[in-house]
Design an enzyme around this catalytic site. Sequence first.
Site, PDB file in Angstrom:
ATOM      1  N   THR A 289      -3.503   6.328 -22.242  1.00 31.86           N
ATOM      2  CA  THR A 289      -3.219   4.996 -21.545  1.00 31.86           C
ATOM      3  C   THR A 289      -1.760   4.602 -21.953  1.00 31.86           C
ATOM      4  O   THR A 289      -1.240   5.023 -22.617  1.00 31.86           O
ATOM      5  CB  THR A 289      -4.177   4.027 -22.414  1.00 31.86           C
ATOM      6  OG1 THR A 289      -3.865   3.939 -23.613  1.00 31.86           O
ATOM      7  CG2 THR A 289      -5.802   4.083 -22.091  1.00 31.86           C
TER       8      THR A 289
ATOM      9  N   TYR B   2       0.932  -1.296  -0.025  1.00 35.98           N
ATOM     10  CA  TYR B   2      -0.133   0.085   0.015  1.00 35.98           C
ATOM     11  C   TYR B   2       0.837   1.276  -0.128  1.00 35.98           C
ATOM     12  O   TYR B   2       1.893   1.274   0.629  1.00 35.98           O
ATOM     13  CB  TYR B   2      -1.094   0.070   1.326  1.00 35.98           C
ATOM     14  CG  TYR B   2      -2.512  -0.274   0.981  1.00 35.98           C
ATOM     15  CD1 TYR B   2      -2.982   0.661  -0.141  1.00 35.98           C
ATOM     16  CD2 TYR B   2      -3.083  -1.300   1.431  1.00 35.98           C
ATOM     17  CE1 TYR B   2      -4.311   0.167  -0.300  1.00 35.98           C
ATOM     18  CE2 TYR B   2      -4.255  -1.401   1.116  1.00 35.98           C
ATOM     19  CZ  TYR B   2      -5.107  -0.886   0.260  1.00 35.98           C
ATOM     20  OH  TYR B   2      -6.279  -1.077  -0.243  1.00 35.98           O
TER      21      TYR B   2
ATOM     22  N   ARG C 232      -1.360  -2.266 -18.669  1.00 40.21           N
ATOM     23  CA  ARG C 232      -2.568  -1.551 -18.799  1.00 40.21           C
ATOM     24  C   ARG C 232      -2.453  -0.485 -17.758  1.00 40.21           C
ATOM     25  O   ARG C 232      -2.199  -0.900 -16.511  1.00 40.21           O
ATOM     26  CB  ARG C 232      -3.747  -2.442 -18.377  1.00 40.21           C
ATOM     27  CG  ARG C 232      -3.949  -3.643 -19.214  1.00 40.21           C
ATOM     28  CD  ARG C 232      -5.177  -4.250 -19.233  1.00 40.21           C
ATOM     29  NE  ARG C 232      -6.302  -3.608 -19.975  1.00 40.21           N
ATOM     30  CZ  ARG C 232      -6.408  -3.495 -21.030  1.00 40.21           C
ATOM     31  NH1 ARG C 232      -5.587  -4.292 -22.093  1.00 40.21           N
ATOM     32  NH2 ARG C 232      -7.365  -2.833 -21.801  1.00 40.21           N
TER      33      ARG C 232
ATOM     34  N   GLU D  59      -0.472   4.661  -0.433  1.00 37.98           N
ATOM     35  CA  GLU D  59      -1.259   6.114  -0.772  1.00 37.98           C
ATOM     36  C   GLU D  59      -0.517   7.376  -0.638  1.00 37.98           C
ATOM     37  O   GLU D  59       0.255   7.457   0.247  1.00 37.98           O
ATOM     38  CB  GLU D  59      -2.623   6.217  -0.042  1.00 37.98           C
ATOM     39  CG  GLU D  59      -3.817   5.500  -0.530  1.00 37.98           C
ATOM     40  CD  GLU D  59      -4.174   4.377   0.344  1.00 37.98           C
ATOM     41  OE1 GLU D  59      -3.202   3.797   0.925  1.00 37.98           O
ATOM     42  OE2 GLU D  59      -5.465   4.178   0.478  1.00 37.98           O
TER      43      GLU D  59
ATOM     44  N   LYS E  26      -1.379   1.038 -25.076  1.00 38.43           N
ATOM     45  CA  LYS E  26      -1.747   0.916 -26.602  1.00 38.43           C
ATOM     46  C   LYS E  26      -0.110   0.958 -27.525  1.00 38.43           C
ATOM     47  O   LYS E  26       0.347   0.282 -27.320  1.00 38.43           O
ATOM     48  CB  LYS E  26      -2.901   1.791 -27.103  1.00 38.43           C
ATOM     49  CG  LYS E  26      -4.069   1.710 -26.220  1.00 38.43           C
ATOM     50  CD  LYS E  26      -5.205   2.816 -26.772  1.00 38.43           C
ATOM     51  CE  LYS E  26      -6.478   2.559 -25.980  1.00 38.43           C
ATOM     52  NZ  LYS E  26      -6.870   3.203 -25.105  1.00 38.43           N
TER      53      LYS E  26
ATOM     54  N   ASP F 141      -6.482  13.664 -25.341  1.00 35.19           N
ATOM     55  CA  ASP F 141      -6.235  12.392 -24.865  1.00 35.19           C
ATOM     56  C   ASP F 141      -5.567  11.631 -25.951  1.00 35.19           C
ATOM     57  O   ASP F 141      -6.352  11.300 -27.025  1.00 35.19           O
ATOM     58  CB  ASP F 141      -7.850  11.787 -24.623  1.00 35.19           C
ATOM     59  CG  ASP F 141      -7.738  10.404 -24.189  1.00 35.19           C
ATOM     60  OD1 ASP F 141      -6.740   9.653 -24.225  1.00 35.19           O
ATOM     61  OD2 ASP F 141      -8.886   9.977 -23.880  1.00 35.19           O
TER      62      ASP F 141
HETATM   63  N1  DSN Z   1     -11.153   0.624 -25.544  1.00 37.18           N
HETATM   64  C1  DSN Z   1     -10.314   1.549 -25.921  1.00 37.18           C
HETATM   65  C2  DSN Z   1     -10.322   1.388 -27.452  1.00 37.18           C
HETATM   66  O1  DSN Z   1     -10.494   0.275 -28.185  1.00 37.18           O
HETATM   67  O2  DSN Z   1     -10.060   2.417 -28.328  1.00 37.18           O
HETATM   68  C3  DSN Z   1     -10.776   2.852 -25.787  1.00 37.18           C
HETATM   69  O3  DSN Z   1     -10.936   3.118 -24.464  1.00 37.18           O
END
Ligand code: DSN
Length: 425
Positions: free
Chosen positions: A219, A47, A228, A49, A222, A193
């Site tokens: 994110t 933990y 993730r 925080e 990707k 974003d």
């Molecule tokens: N799930 C993502 C995508 O496939 O683009 C977006 O959050």
Amino acid sequence: MERDNVVFELINKELERQRNGIELIASENFTSLQVMQAMGTSLTNKYAEGYPGRRYYGGCEVVDEIEQLAIDRIKKVFNCEYANVQPHSGAQANAALMLAILQPGDKILGLDLSMGGHLTHGSPVNFSGKYYKPFFYGVKKDNGLIDYEMLEETARKEKPALIICGASAYSRDIDYARIRKVADEVGAFVWCDMAHTAGLIAKGLLNSPFDYCHFVTSTTHKTLRGPRGGIILMKKDFENPFGLKDPKGNTRMMSNLLDMAVFPGTQGGPLEHVIAAKAIAFGELLTDEFGDYMKQVQKNAQAMAKVFTEKGYAIISGGTDNHLMLIDLRNKNISGKKAQETLDRAHITLNKNSVPFDDKSPFVTSGIRVGVPAITTRGMKEDDMKTVVNFIDRVLMDIDNEATITAVKEEVKTFMQQFPLYAGV
Ligand code: DSN
């Protein structure tokens, strides 16, 4: 405890699925083995925080070093002053950002989900559309490009507190300078974003949002090819305009507001095992090898778009600048749903997707979204794009023929053996 073979067998089954199939979901990728290994470590027990050097628990000296390393590395990747690496996901990063800079009921302006935007950019089924007052811009019907005039007109009319750019299903680059210009005119913040395109931006292969957007989120799984998770970044920290002071009467900076919006605003304990994996991935991003990978992603996407076009598929906007393309299947008389489900059975994985001005529901859709980050990680080059498109075309052009689906599935499995995934694991 006895080893839970039931779950481990399922995990192995998923690994085999990933190995034997062609992964074309634009938002997926294969992390390095070291990124995955970091997530299965003792760090999950801790933990922590708070933030490095200011935690609410003891025993944080090691995770402090790890989290600081992740922060320093991602700041170096994007040459920016501020990074928060704690968001558990992209949606969490976006929620925290909006909590930090908006009041409930504030107007926001984003790209419509049905035109390639994202749920967290104001969709009525998401917190962003429930707590804030969303307005949308779209893409132009004739060329599929962002309708900047619509964005500007809506911004001038509604005077939103925030203009959002970045997309989930848009294959062209974004004019951040133009968006910032109208934002300054109406007194709005600009947030990008960049979840989909972050890897390409990191290596200078697309316009950078950092000089024009007050805030950037992403994110990490990707095109950044990490675990993730999510991140919040600012090129330059600045004095918050809301007049909030700390207990000593000093003006709080935006970085304070953002940190507070992540923890305690929207999250509790950070996932330090994932943050360690982020630190590793961010280290990988700094290498030239990652630059070569991203260049190959862009080349593969363009090669794939060309082959689809030659076969008569209608790509929205006529091509791609990034890692994905959106294909309108109406001229082939196939729904996105049917295409996705049938290709799945041939072990080719992608997702159905609404196309701009779609006449079908989001559950059916007229299109598919195709992305190349994952197959490029597997080692595919431009020539392989022809093979992949041929597989897809054979299935789609003979969509009710079980024999074709089975034959393609077997050929896909053989084809994918050339592109090892986690060899030896
Ligand atoms: N799930 C993502 C995508 O496939 O683009 C977006 O959050």
